[in-house]
Write a protein that holds these residues in place. Structure first.
Motif, PDB file in Angstrom:
ATOM      1  N   LEU A  69     -11.781 -24.243  26.555  1.00  0.00           N
ATOM      2  CA  LEU A  69     -10.911 -23.512  27.474  1.00  0.00           C
ATOM      3  C   LEU A  69      -9.478 -23.536  26.963  1.00  0.00           C
ATOM      4  N   ALA A  70      -8.860 -22.368  26.851  1.00  0.00           N
ATOM      5  CA  ALA A  70      -7.502 -22.279  26.319  1.00  0.00           C
ATOM      6  C   ALA A  70      -6.514 -23.048  27.185  1.00  0.00           C
ATOM      7  N   TYR A  71      -6.757 -23.066  28.500  1.00  0.00           N
ATOM      8  CA  TYR A  71      -5.835 -23.736  29.421  1.00  0.00           C
ATOM      9  C   TYR A  71      -6.180 -25.210  29.638  1.00  0.00           C
ATOM     10  N   ALA A  72      -7.283 -25.663  29.049  1.00  0.00           N
ATOM     11  CA  ALA A  72      -7.669 -27.076  29.169  1.00  0.00           C
ATOM     12  C   ALA A  72      -8.466 -27.469  27.933  1.00  0.00           C
ATOM     13  N   PRO A  73      -7.827 -27.491  26.752  1.00  0.00           N
ATOM     14  CA  PRO A  73      -8.551 -27.758  25.502  1.00  0.00           C
ATOM     15  C   PRO A  73      -9.255 -29.110  25.480  1.00  0.00           C
ATOM     16  N   GLY A  74      -8.752 -30.066  26.239  1.00  0.00           N
ATOM     17  CA  GLY A  74      -9.396 -31.372  26.298  1.00  0.00           C
ATOM     18  C   GLY A  74     -10.421 -31.472  27.397  1.00  0.00           C
ATOM     19  N   GLY A  75     -10.619 -30.394  28.156  1.00  0.00           N
ATOM     20  CA  GLY A  75     -11.537 -30.408  29.283  1.00  0.00           C
ATOM     21  C   GLY A  75     -10.936 -31.100  30.490  1.00  0.00           C
ATOM     22  N   PHE A  76     -11.713 -31.281  31.532  1.00  0.00           N
ATOM     23  CA  PHE A  76     -11.242 -31.975  32.730  1.00  0.00           C
ATOM     24  C   PHE A  76     -12.430 -32.446  33.559  1.00  0.00           C
ATOM     25  N   SER A  77     -12.183 -33.430  34.377  1.00  0.00           N
ATOM     26  CA  SER A  77     -13.155 -33.907  35.358  1.00  0.00           C
ATOM     27  C   SER A  77     -12.370 -34.334  36.586  1.00  0.00           C
ATOM     28  N   LEU A  78     -12.466 -33.545  37.631  1.00  0.00           N
ATOM     29  CA  LEU A  78     -11.682 -33.770  38.851  1.00  0.00           C
ATOM     30  C   LEU A  78     -12.608 -34.171  39.989  1.00  0.00           C
ATOM     31  N   ALA A  79     -12.318 -35.294  40.619  1.00  0.00           N
ATOM     32  CA  ALA A  79     -13.135 -35.802  41.713  1.00  0.00           C
ATOM     33  C   ALA A  79     -12.814 -35.078  43.020  1.00  0.00           C
ATOM     34  N   TYR A  80     -13.741 -35.176  43.967  1.00  0.00           N
ATOM     35  CA  TYR A  80     -13.540 -34.543  45.268  1.00  0.00           C
ATOM     36  C   TYR A  80     -12.249 -35.025  45.923  1.00  0.00           C
ATOM     37  N   GLY A  81     -12.004 -36.330  45.877  1.00  0.00           N
ATOM     38  CA  GLY A  81     -10.809 -36.858  46.521  1.00  0.00           C
ATOM     39  C   GLY A  81      -9.537 -36.349  45.882  1.00  0.00           C
TER      40      GLY A  81
END
Length: 538
Positions: A35-47
């Motif tokens: 992803l161009a806007y998140a080259p390192g990826g992401f993991s976002l929790a519900y909280g």
């Protein structure tokens, strides 16, 4: 799972998962997704996302937004889309998710019809609006900037099941897209149906749903997003489909469910064998419209069963079908069993029911006292079209279906003048109106033709005086690309001295469709698909 009985809105479903499992992942994207806007990826929790939603909700609330207002979101499938959608949904504000491929004229039409109070987007999406004088009244605001005060008089800062959740645009048989008003109940009903498919499509707590489909489609917004929020599952919202990164993204995200359209399995089968082919945890692929030959090869090579289905933006989960409980190897064009929540009829042109095995138009309604329960609330500012679609108390789908001896439903053809290309409904009248505006075009007729990868492709017959057919076709395509999204452009063009007409001097659509298929088969049509693909970037 009783989604309808437990929740009043998508935000309500999300908030319940925040409360129950704040540390569980909600939004995931691995680095391999590119992803161009998140080259390192992401993991976002519900909280974590829940806290962002609350902050955004407070900002919108302070600015006076509430029920009766609409906000256009030009945020693609980014995590910020979910934050702002859920914050607005909590206040009863409707969203208008925007297709990034729209050209300025198309975008202005949608924003005007929706009468949006605000257009929120990221830099590259919002910049054209900020520069265009015709867009200033929609108040384009870049993500992160202060939210301007709401200009509408709102009735409340809360929603319920009947409140408008989103306005999605769909191409029917008319020249311009219609705005479908979709309530909170609509999206909860979609999730209810999705969870109730059973069979190989049984949804489990903690599932991870990967989709490359855009959030301006009910599939992604209803099945993937609300479907996962209802059980505390995670969503992997890719920017779009990238064949070279697909299997790595699937494996690295831990996806247990993947969503795609018929074209995607066909493309994936063209890739060379790789260890990534089976390096995944996927139980099933929700992929309507896969060619039967591609389906068998896909399931064998990748070890993933495909679930086919049928629904429309207008019907949502209130009237839908699925093959989730149909044994593997089902026949071509099978769309499976109808949902238990729907009644249906298959009728001829006079409205009489056809016999088993015969094709007729599919009419649907919700089972029970309210035939429109869970369907779209209507076409925005077009009550006449809404009532015409519901003529006789049944929703007229415009799709011709037959019932097989096995009791399953099979797709046959379409009554409406549309092209179904890679899951997108394209109104032929809209394309014809744009082509007709081009210099040298005296008349035109647009029709679908079969396409090995995309299901159907756009074909245009053009009446024009020219000896340089290839040059004129290229100029027409380039000029049209400034007016309509690239996927609506003709992939094939054939120049003819006149167009087939019926006895009443209308376009003979059936004959035109047959002639177009023959022109592609015998090579007399100009193949403009490479040029069309290149125009996607412009």
């Amino acid at each position: 799972m009783d989604v309808l009985g437990r929740f009043a809105s998508p935000h309500d479903a999300f908030a319940a998962s925040v409360q129950r499992s704040p540390d569980a992942p909600f939004l995931i994207a691995p680095a391999s997704a590119g992803l161009a806007y998140a080259p390192g990826g992401f993991s976002l929790a519900y909280g974590e996302v829940g806290a962002q939603v609350e902050r955004a909700k407070a900002a919108y609330s302070q600015a006076g937004y509430g029920r009766g207002a609409r906000v256009a979101l030009l945020l693609d499938n980014r995590p910020e889309f979910f934050v702002h959608w859920l914050a607005l949904n909590a206040l009863g504000v409707s969203i208008v998710p925007i297709n990034p491929d729209l050209r300025p004229e198309e975008l202005a039409f949608q924003l005007s019809l929706a009468d949006v109070d605000l257009a929120l987007g990221v830099g590259e999406r919002i910049a054209p609006l900020a520069k265009g004088a015709e867009f200033t009244r929609f108040r384009p605001v870049e993500l992160g900037a202060a939210i301007p005060d709401c200009r509408k008089t709102v009735t409340a800062q809360a929603g319920d099941r009947d409140a408008e959740c989103a306005l999605l645009f769909t191409s029917g048989s008319t020249g311009k897209p219609k705005g479908c008003i979709l309530s909170n109940r609509y999206f909860l009903q979609v999730a209810q149906w999705y969870h109730g498919q059973g069979g190989i499509a049984a949804v489990e707590e903690g599932d991870i749903n990967l989709t490359p489909l855009p959030m301006f489609h009910m599939n992604a917004l209803g099945c993937s997003a609300v479907g996962m929020m209802a059980t505390g599952g995670a969503v992997v919202p890719l920017d779009r489909f990238h064949a070279s990164r697909w299997w790595a993204s699937v494996a690295d995200s831990g996806a247990t469910i993947i969503h795609c359209l018929g074209v995607i399995p066909a493309i994936l089968l063209q890739l060379p064998p790789s260890p990534d082919d089976r390096r995944h945890k996927v139980r099933f692929a929700f992929a309507p419209g896969v060619d039967v030959r591609h389906r068998a090869a896909f399931e064998e090579r990748f070890g993933i069963r495909i679930v086919d289905a049928w629904a429309m933006t207008e019907t949502g989960g209130a009237a839908a079908t699925t093959t989730a409980e149909v044994p593997a190897g089902f026949e071509s064009r099978c769309i499976g069993k109808p949902a238990a929540s729907m009644d249906y009829r298959i009728v001829d042109e006079q409205g009489g029911e056809v016999g088993k095995g015969q094709a007729g138009e599919l009419l649907v309604r919700a089972r029970g006292d309210d035939p429109r329960a869970g369907f779209f609330s209507g076409y925005l500012d077009d009550e006449a079209a809404t009532e015409e679609a519901w003529q006789g108390g049944w929703f007229h789908t415009g799709d011709f279906i037959r019932q097989g001896d096995d009791g399953l439903l099979y797709f046959f053809d379409r009554k409406k003048s549309i092209v179904r290309r890679s899951g997108e409904n394209i109104a032929v009248l809209e394309v014809e109106s744009v082509l007709q505006r081009q210099e040298a075009v005296r008349a035109t007729a647009v029709t679908p033709v079969p396409d090995e990868l995309r299901g159907e492709e756009v074909f245009a017959f053009i009446v024009a005086d020219t000896a340089e057919k290839a040059a004129l076709a290229e100029r027409i395509l380039r000029e049209s690309a400034a007016l309509i999204a690239y996927h609506k452009l003709p992939g094939y063009v054939a120049f003819v001295p006149d167009l087939p007409l019926s006895a009443t001097k209308k376009l003979a659509r059936g004959e035109i469709k047959q002639l177009a298929a023959k022109a592609v088969e015998d090579g007399t049509a100009l193949d403009l698909r490479p040029l069309k693909a290149s125009l996607r970037k412009h």
